[in-house]
Design an enzyme around this catalytic site. Structure first.
Site, mmCIF file in Angstrom:
data_model
loop_
_atom_site.group_PDB
_atom_site.id
_atom_site.type_symbol
_atom_site.label_atom_id
_atom_site.label_comp_id
_atom_site.label_asym_id
_atom_site.label_seq_id
_atom_site.Cartn_x
_atom_site.Cartn_y
_atom_site.Cartn_z
ATOM 1 N N ASP A 81 0.855 -1.200 0.000
ATOM 2 C CA ASP A 81 0.000 0.000 0.000
ATOM 3 C C ASP A 81 0.888 1.247 0.000
ATOM 4 O OD1 ASP A 81 -0.796 0.621 3.513
ATOM 5 O OD2 ASP A 81 0.931 -0.404 2.638
ATOM 6 N N ASP A 110 6.749 0.976 1.982
ATOM 7 C CA ASP A 110 6.413 -0.020 0.948
ATOM 8 C C ASP A 110 7.299 0.183 -0.273
ATOM 9 O OD1 ASP A 110 3.785 0.973 2.385
ATOM 10 O OD2 ASP A 110 3.346 -1.066 1.730
ATOM 11 N N ASN A 140 -2.377 2.922 3.403
ATOM 12 C CA ASN A 140 -1.777 4.226 3.720
ATOM 13 C C ASN A 140 -2.551 5.366 3.067
ATOM 14 O OD1 ASN A 140 0.422 3.484 5.369
ATOM 15 N ND2 ASN A 140 1.505 2.726 3.564
ATOM 16 N N THR A 144 2.786 -6.077 2.731
ATOM 17 C CA THR A 144 3.333 -4.983 3.552
ATOM 18 C C THR A 144 2.274 -3.918 3.847
ATOM 19 O OG1 THR A 144 4.062 -3.709 1.625
ATOM 20 C CG2 THR A 144 5.626 -5.314 2.555
ATOM 21 N N PHE A 198 -1.033 -0.545 12.533
ATOM 22 C CA PHE A 198 -1.904 -0.071 11.460
ATOM 23 C C PHE A 198 -2.373 -1.185 10.508
ATOM 24 C CE2 PHE A 198 -3.678 3.041 8.665
ATOM 25 C CZ PHE A 198 -3.402 2.620 7.373
ATOM 26 N N ASN A 199 -1.447 -1.962 9.947
ATOM 27 C CA ASN A 199 -1.848 -2.946 8.928
ATOM 28 C C ASN A 199 -2.889 -3.933 9.442
ATOM 29 O OD1 ASN A 199 -0.172 -1.866 7.005
ATOM 30 N ND2 ASN A 199 1.508 -3.304 7.384
ATOM 31 N N HIS A 212 9.605 -0.332 8.414
ATOM 32 C CA HIS A 212 8.673 -1.429 8.665
ATOM 33 C C HIS A 212 8.646 -2.439 7.512
ATOM 34 C CE1 HIS A 212 7.085 1.066 11.923
ATOM 35 N NE2 HIS A 212 6.810 2.034 11.074
ATOM 36 N N ASP A 213 8.236 -2.005 6.337
ATOM 37 C CA ASP A 213 7.980 -2.940 5.240
ATOM 38 C C ASP A 213 9.235 -3.600 4.669
ATOM 39 O OD1 ASP A 213 5.292 -0.805 4.067
ATOM 40 O OD2 ASP A 213 5.311 -2.386 5.583
HETATM 41 O O1 RIB Z 1 2.518 0.159 10.897
HETATM 42 C C1 RIB Z 1 3.384 0.263 9.799
HETATM 43 C C2 RIB Z 1 2.705 -0.186 8.550
HETATM 44 O O2 RIB Z 1 1.620 0.674 8.276
HETATM 45 C C3 RIB Z 1 3.613 -0.102 7.316
HETATM 46 O O3 RIB Z 1 3.254 -1.102 6.398
HETATM 47 C C4 RIB Z 1 3.303 1.248 6.740
HETATM 48 O O4 RIB Z 1 3.493 1.292 5.321
HETATM 49 C C5 RIB Z 1 1.839 1.358 7.043
HETATM 50 O O5 RIB Z 1 1.142 0.672 6.032
HETATM 51 CA CA CA Z 2 2.731 -0.569 4.123
#
Ligand code: RIB
Ligand code: CA
Length: 336
Positions: free
Chosen positions: A38, A43, A67, A151, A193-194, A266-267
């Site tokens: 996303d 990403d 996102n 991701t 979040f994801n 993160h990703d």
């Molecule tokens: O919490 C981090 C995640 O949320 C990552 O994948 C970032 O791109 C957002 O999507």
């Molecule tokens: Ca992401």
């Protein structure tokens, strides 16, 4: 021809075949992967890392809302891949979670979802199939089990497993960015979040029986790219390193306010866990996804009881060799 004969000799010596080529004991077979994302700054950097790796054969990139809205995340995926000079199979997936309204993160990624560097907007038509159909077709046609690298929110994977459960037996592993075990949340006090964007899809994935590597906040908050790392990437020059440095700069601004020393990648961790698992410290755990709680919806609840008889369903990444991770990213940028 010397080269041809040399290679043949190595194959004979190693007893390998072309598809399972090993050279002096090192398995050179590429891992077929599908990246579901996303974009999103991190990403985008995960895509740069994945396409630079000789270990991966990226069969396709699929996109979900997360996102930003799907229209924007799809456009961003095209911009990043165009900048990288890559044109993989690309498909749009879900524009909203399976059973909820979409939550987006403009405060983190900007109105475009990829604020910061200015990137050309290619006139590139994505595959007509939705993400889950393209993924089903590629997975069922692959000679080797496929690794999924989601991701973003897990909506596209949740739909894939629901609509085409037969694919599960042909998936080697899911290396995902999402959740957390000890680190708490980043979107709510309990949830990352994801996972919180689509907890029902995450629940389908974690109950699927498919092997999972979970790169949650426990490890991604340690996988920080520091200003000096960003400087090393910028110093490489060229459009991809400059794009990555620009993305890191923007992403870092949001996280510096929160007190991070660097930009948490993160990703890219979900990609690194496939190409360099040795830089991670992991523990197999049973993870349940909370889908109901007023305060805990989206939580990835780990069963930490040492006497539990709950079967582990995820290899959870808990620590990382940060310097090795930064090196991996800098070297990847140098490949473009
Ligand atoms: O919490 C981090 C995640 O949320 C990552 O994948 C970032 O791109 C957002 O999507
Ligand atoms: Ca992401």
């Amino acid at each position: 021809m010397t080269t041809c004969c040399t290679v043949s000799l190595i194959i004979i010596q190693a007893g390998g075949s072309i598809s399972g080529l090993t050279i002096f004991g090192v398995n050179m077979k590429k891992i077929p992967v599908i990246i579901d994302c996303d974009p999103g700054h991190d990403d985008a950097i995960a895509l740069v890392l994945a396409f630079a790796s000789e270990k991966l054969d990226v069969l396709a990139v699929t996109v979900a809302g997360g996102n930003q809205t799907l229209v924007k995340t799809l456009r961003n995926a095209k911009k990043v891949l165009y900048c990288m000079g890559k044109r993989p199979l690309l498909a749009a997936g879900a524009d909203k979670p399976m059973f909820r309204e979409l939550q987006i993160a403009p405060a983190v990624h900007g109105e475009s979802g990829l604020d910061g560097p200015s990137l050309p907007d290619p006139d590139w038509q994505e595959d007509p199939r939705p993400a889950w159909e393209l993924s089903r077709d590629l997975i069922m046609a692959s000679a080797e089990p496929v690794t999924l690298i989601p991701t973003g929110p897990l909506t596209n994977i949740g739909i894939l497993f629901t609509a085409y459960p037969e694919v599960k037996r042909k998936i080697a592993r899911i290396s995902l960015m999402g959740g957390s075990v000890m680190e708490g949340g980043n979107w709510s006090s309990a949830a990352e979040f994801n996972i919180i964007v689509d907890p029902e899809a995450a629940d389908i994935v974690f109950r699927s029986g498919v092997p999972i590597t979970m790169c949650g906040l426990d490890v991604t908050h340690k996988a920080q790219i520091l200003p000096e790392d960003a400087g090393a990437i910028r110093a490489l020059g060229g459009k991809v390193p400059l794009m990555v440095a620009g993305l890191i700069d923007f992403f870092y601004k949001y996280h510096a306010v929160q007190g991070f020393a660097g930009a948490p990648m993160h990703d890219p961790c979900a990609v690194a866990a496939v190409i360099a698992p040795e830089i991670f410290t992991t523990k197999d755990m049973h993870i349940d996804i909370e889908t109901k709680g007023e305060h805990t919806a989206g939580m990835t609840l780990a069963d930490l009881r040492f006497w539990t008889d709950a079967k582990p369903n995820a290899t959870v990444c808990l620590d990382i060799d940060r310097a090795a991770f930064a090196r991996l990213l800098i070297d990847a940028c140098g490949k473009y």
